[in-house]
Design a protein around this motif. Structure first.
Motif, PDB file in Angstrom:
ATOM      1  N   GLU A 153       0.852  -1.193   0.000  1.00  0.00           N
ATOM      2  CA  GLU A 153       0.000   0.000   0.000  1.00  0.00           C
ATOM      3  C   GLU A 153       0.888   1.243   0.000  1.00  0.00           C
ATOM      4  OE1 GLU A 153      -3.852   1.885   2.296  1.00  0.00           O
ATOM      5  OE2 GLU A 153      -2.742   0.283   3.269  1.00  0.00           O
ATOM      6  N   PRO A 154       0.583   2.233  -0.829  1.00  0.00           N
ATOM      7  CA  PRO A 154       1.414   3.443  -0.880  1.00  0.00           C
ATOM      8  C   PRO A 154       1.376   4.209   0.442  1.00  0.00           C
ATOM      9  CG  PRO A 154      -0.036   3.315  -2.789  1.00  0.00           C
ATOM     10  CD  PRO A 154      -0.462   2.248  -1.850  1.00  0.00           C
ATOM     11  N   VAL A 155       2.540   4.652   0.906  1.00  0.00           N
ATOM     12  CA  VAL A 155       2.621   5.469   2.127  1.00  0.00           C
ATOM     13  C   VAL A 155       3.170   6.860   1.827  1.00  0.00           C
ATOM     14  CG1 VAL A 155       2.788   3.541   3.737  1.00  0.00           C
ATOM     15  CG2 VAL A 155       4.856   4.487   2.756  1.00  0.00           C
ATOM     16  N   ALA A 156       3.742   7.045   0.649  1.00  0.00           N
ATOM     17  CA  ALA A 156       4.243   8.363   0.236  1.00  0.00           C
ATOM     18  C   ALA A 156       4.332   8.399  -1.282  1.00  0.00           C
ATOM     19  CB  ALA A 156       5.605   8.650   0.841  1.00  0.00           C
ATOM     20  N   LEU A 157       4.265   9.611  -1.813  1.00  0.00           N
ATOM     21  CA  LEU A 157       4.377   9.815  -3.244  1.00  0.00           C
ATOM     22  C   LEU A 157       5.487  10.825  -3.487  1.00  0.00           C
ATOM     23  CD1 LEU A 157       3.120   9.592  -6.170  1.00  0.00           C
ATOM     24  CD2 LEU A 157       1.827  11.627  -5.555  1.00  0.00           C
ATOM     25  N   VAL A 158       6.474  10.426  -4.267  1.00  0.00           N
ATOM     26  CA  VAL A 158       7.605  11.302  -4.566  1.00  0.00           C
ATOM     27  C   VAL A 158       7.411  11.889  -5.964  1.00  0.00           C
ATOM     28  CG1 VAL A 158      10.095  11.446  -4.894  1.00  0.00           C
ATOM     29  CG2 VAL A 158       9.159   9.934  -3.147  1.00  0.00           C
ATOM     30  N   VAL A 159       7.489  13.213  -6.045  1.00  0.00           N
ATOM     31  CA  VAL A 159       7.400  13.911  -7.329  1.00  0.00           C
ATOM     32  C   VAL A 159       8.789  14.464  -7.620  1.00  0.00           C
ATOM     33  CG1 VAL A 159       6.276  15.756  -8.619  1.00  0.00           C
ATOM     34  CG2 VAL A 159       5.016  14.540  -6.830  1.00  0.00           C
ATOM     35  N   ALA A 160       9.359  14.050  -8.742  1.00  0.00           N
ATOM     36  CA  ALA A 160      10.715  14.484  -9.097  1.00  0.00           C
ATOM     37  C   ALA A 160      10.793  14.774 -10.580  1.00  0.00           C
ATOM     38  CB  ALA A 160      11.724  13.407  -8.704  1.00  0.00           C
ATOM     39  N   ASP A 161      11.898  15.372 -10.991  1.00  0.00           N
ATOM     40  CA  ASP A 161      12.038  15.745 -12.398  1.00  0.00           C
ATOM     41  C   ASP A 161      12.359  14.557 -13.296  1.00  0.00           C
ATOM     42  OD1 ASP A 161      14.599  15.408 -11.464  1.00  0.00           O
ATOM     43  OD2 ASP A 161      15.325  17.378 -12.080  1.00  0.00           O
ATOM     44  N   THR A 162      12.901  13.485 -12.734  1.00  0.00           N
ATOM     45  CA  THR A 162      13.126  12.268 -13.525  1.00  0.00           C
ATOM     46  C   THR A 162      12.712  11.055 -12.704  1.00  0.00           C
ATOM     47  OG1 THR A 162      15.377  11.798 -12.754  1.00  0.00           O
ATOM     48  CG2 THR A 162      15.159  13.320 -14.642  1.00  0.00           C
ATOM     49  N   GLU A 163      12.494   9.960 -13.412  1.00  0.00           N
ATOM     50  CA  GLU A 163      12.122   8.701 -12.754  1.00  0.00           C
ATOM     51  C   GLU A 163      13.243   8.224 -11.829  1.00  0.00           C
ATOM     52  OE1 GLU A 163      11.073   4.082 -13.943  1.00  0.00           O
ATOM     53  OE2 GLU A 163      11.185   5.611 -15.513  1.00  0.00           O
ATOM     54  N   HIS A 164      14.467   8.404 -12.250  1.00  0.00           N
ATOM     55  CA  HIS A 164      15.614   7.948 -11.457  1.00  0.00           C
ATOM     56  C   HIS A 164      15.738   8.750 -10.150  1.00  0.00           C
ATOM     57  CE1 HIS A 164      16.839   5.233 -14.614  1.00  0.00           C
ATOM     58  NE2 HIS A 164      16.769   6.250 -15.477  1.00  0.00           N
ATOM     59  N   HIS A 165      15.538  10.052 -10.230  1.00  0.00           N
ATOM     60  CA  HIS A 165      15.574  10.854  -9.011  1.00  0.00           C
ATOM     61  C   HIS A 165      14.459  10.461  -8.054  1.00  0.00           C
ATOM     62  CE1 HIS A 165      17.922  14.262 -11.184  1.00  0.00           C
ATOM     63  NE2 HIS A 165      18.754  13.431 -10.577  1.00  0.00           N
ATOM     64  N   ALA A 166      13.275  10.196  -8.601  1.00  0.00           N
ATOM     65  CA  ALA A 166      12.147   9.787  -7.760  1.00  0.00           C
ATOM     66  C   ALA A 166      12.426   8.449  -7.080  1.00  0.00           C
ATOM     67  CB  ALA A 166      10.878   9.704  -8.601  1.00  0.00           C
ATOM     68  N   GLN A 167      12.996   7.519  -7.805  1.00  0.00           N
ATOM     69  CA  GLN A 167      13.288   6.203  -7.238  1.00  0.00           C
ATOM     70  C   GLN A 167      14.370   6.302  -6.165  1.00  0.00           C
ATOM     71  OE1 GLN A 167      13.844   3.108 -10.077  1.00  0.00           O
ATOM     72  NE2 GLN A 167      14.244   1.556  -8.513  1.00  0.00           N
ATOM     73  N   ASP A 168      15.392   7.085  -6.412  1.00  0.00           N
ATOM     74  CA  ASP A 168      16.453   7.271  -5.401  1.00  0.00           C
ATOM     75  C   ASP A 168      15.880   7.852  -4.127  1.00  0.00           C
ATOM     76  OD1 ASP A 168      18.340   6.268  -7.136  1.00  0.00           O
ATOM     77  OD2 ASP A 168      19.118   8.244  -7.729  1.00  0.00           O
ATOM     78  N   ALA A 169      14.994   8.844  -4.246  1.00  0.00           N
ATOM     79  CA  ALA A 169      14.382   9.465  -3.063  1.00  0.00           C
ATOM     80  C   ALA A 169      13.440   8.497  -2.366  1.00  0.00           C
ATOM     81  CB  ALA A 169      13.640  10.730  -3.469  1.00  0.00           C
ATOM     82  N   ALA A 170      12.697   7.721  -3.120  1.00  0.00           N
ATOM     83  CA  ALA A 170      11.749   6.759  -2.534  1.00  0.00           C
ATOM     84  C   ALA A 170      12.472   5.680  -1.732  1.00  0.00           C
ATOM     85  CB  ALA A 170      10.906   6.123  -3.616  1.00  0.00           C
ATOM     86  N   GLU A 171      13.653   5.315  -2.165  1.00  0.00           N
ATOM     87  CA  GLU A 171      14.421   4.283  -1.444  1.00  0.00           C
ATOM     88  C   GLU A 171      14.904   4.781  -0.085  1.00  0.00           C
ATOM     89  OE1 GLU A 171      17.403   3.057  -4.217  1.00  0.00           O
ATOM     90  OE2 GLU A 171      15.984   1.900  -5.396  1.00  0.00           O
ATOM     91  N   LEU A 172      14.984   6.097   0.089  1.00  0.00           N
ATOM     92  CA  LEU A 172      15.385   6.642   1.380  1.00  0.00           C
ATOM     93  C   LEU A 172      14.227   6.632   2.355  1.00  0.00           C
ATOM     94  CD1 LEU A 172      17.566   9.653   0.231  1.00  0.00           C
ATOM     95  CD2 LEU A 172      18.347   7.519   1.212  1.00  0.00           C
TER      96      LEU A 172
END
Length: 91
Positions: free
Chosen positions: A72-91
């Motif tokens: 279940e989603p607990v947060a949504l990361v909005v970033a300028d690229t998919e890679h930046h969003a994934q890196d932030a989501a992993e934190l």
């Protein structure tokens, strides 16, 4: 996303992810609840057994207070690229 089912959310720490390059915003369940999110309308318009009306449970866009299932989603990361969003989501 949640890694546990039927768990209480104590805290969602987004500070480290927010500082990542390319991250524009991070939305949590508390943000969605504060914005006054209403569940989407029901798309099935049929009656239940004996003509009873359909029970519609509340469906949160992002988990708030507790998660109900693994993934279940607990947060949504909005970033300028998919890679930046994934890196932030992993934190």
């Amino acid at each position: 996303r949640a890694d546990r089912a039927h768990a209480r959310i104590v805290k969602v720490n987004i500070e480290a992810a927010r500082k990542q390059p390319g991250v524009l915003d991070i939305v949590t369940g508390a943000d969605v609840a504060a914005a006054g999110w209403k569940a989407p309308p029901v798309m099935a318009f049929f009656k239940g057994v004996g003509g009873s009306s359909l029970r519609v449970p509340f469906r949160a866009a992002i988990a708030h207070d507790r998660v109900r299932f693994v993934g279940e989603p607990v947060a949504l990361v909005v970033a300028d690229t998919e890679h930046h969003a994934q890196d932030a989501a992993e934190l």
